[in-house]
Scaffold this active site. Structure first.
Site, PDB file in Angstrom:
ATOM      1  N   SER A 140       0.810  -1.361  -0.046  1.00 32.70           N
ATOM      2  CA  SER A 140      -0.325   0.058   0.538  1.00 32.70           C
ATOM      3  C   SER A 140       0.809   1.226   0.245  1.00 32.70           C
ATOM      4  O   SER A 140       2.364   1.005   0.303  1.00 32.70           O
ATOM      5  CB  SER A 140      -1.166   0.133   0.711  1.00 32.70           C
ATOM      6  OG  SER A 140      -1.263   1.520   1.338  1.00 32.70           O
ATOM      7  N   TYR A 153      -0.841  -0.710  10.192  1.00 33.12           N
ATOM      8  CA  TYR A 153      -1.493  -0.795   8.846  1.00 33.12           C
ATOM      9  C   TYR A 153       0.049  -0.179   8.194  1.00 33.12           C
ATOM     10  O   TYR A 153       0.502  -1.462   7.374  1.00 33.12           O
ATOM     11  CB  TYR A 153      -2.464  -0.060   8.558  1.00 33.12           C
ATOM     12  CG  TYR A 153      -2.870  -1.022   6.989  1.00 33.12           C
ATOM     13  CD1 TYR A 153      -4.013  -1.857   6.891  1.00 33.12           C
ATOM     14  CD2 TYR A 153      -2.622   0.397   5.993  1.00 33.12           C
ATOM     15  CE1 TYR A 153      -4.060  -2.212   5.205  1.00 33.12           C
ATOM     16  CE2 TYR A 153      -2.805   0.439   4.733  1.00 33.12           C
ATOM     17  CZ  TYR A 153      -3.886  -1.332   4.696  1.00 33.12           C
ATOM     18  OH  TYR A 153      -4.013  -1.466   3.032  1.00 33.12           O
TER      19      TYR A 153
END
Length: 160
Positions: A140, A153
């Site tokens: 990501s 995350y």
């Protein structure tokens, strides 16, 4: 690209990037194994593929549970044989500052985002070696830029 006769396993395939990828691989002729912690979502995407003339199987897979991985392997091997591609796309994210994130919330993000990949390797490395296959892991933009409330995350995506 020609994936005819190749078996592609996608985690987190019940929606979003996973579902789109499942449909794309089906368009290239792959036998697609759509997995998700939400069995109904996985089965729904698999049904869409089958209804469009593709070959697909929808399975429940909680990527944090090695038992689920083992059960998926048995089902896949029985239906299609060895897996040629594993696309680790499942993720879990809680948006809140790290100092307000409980240990359990932090650990779940680590276990889904990192642990799921490790369990996929344990389960399918022999298949991938035998078929000269490939493993793809979704990262990501969070791997490169920190965003407020996404500490665990971002750590997992940076690690991938």
């Amino acid at each position: 690209m020609d994936f005819k006769g190749r078996n592609v396993l996608i985690t987190g395939g019940g929606n979003g990037i996973g579902a789109a990828t499942a449909n794309k691989f089906s368009g290239y002729g792959a036998n697609v194994i759509v997995t998700d912690w939400d069995k109904a979502a996985a089965e729904s995407v698999a049904k869409e593929i089958v209804d469009s003339g593709g070959i697909a199987l929808g399975l429940k897979l909680d990527v944090t549970k090695i038992e689920d991985w083992k059960a998926a392997a048995v089902s896949i091997h029985a239906a299609y044989g060895k897996v040629n591609v594993v696309f680790n796309n499942a993720y879990f994210r809680i948006v809140k500052p790290a100092h307000f994130t409980s240990v359990e919330e932090w650990d779940k993000q680590i276990d889904v985002n990192f642990g799921g990949i490790h369990k996929s390797v344990i389960t399918f490395i022999q298949d991938l070696q035998d078929t000269n296959g490939a493993m793809v892991n979704t990262s990501s933009v969070h791997a490169h830029f920190g965003f407020l409330g996404s500490g665990a995350y971002a750590a997992t995506k940076g690690g991938i």
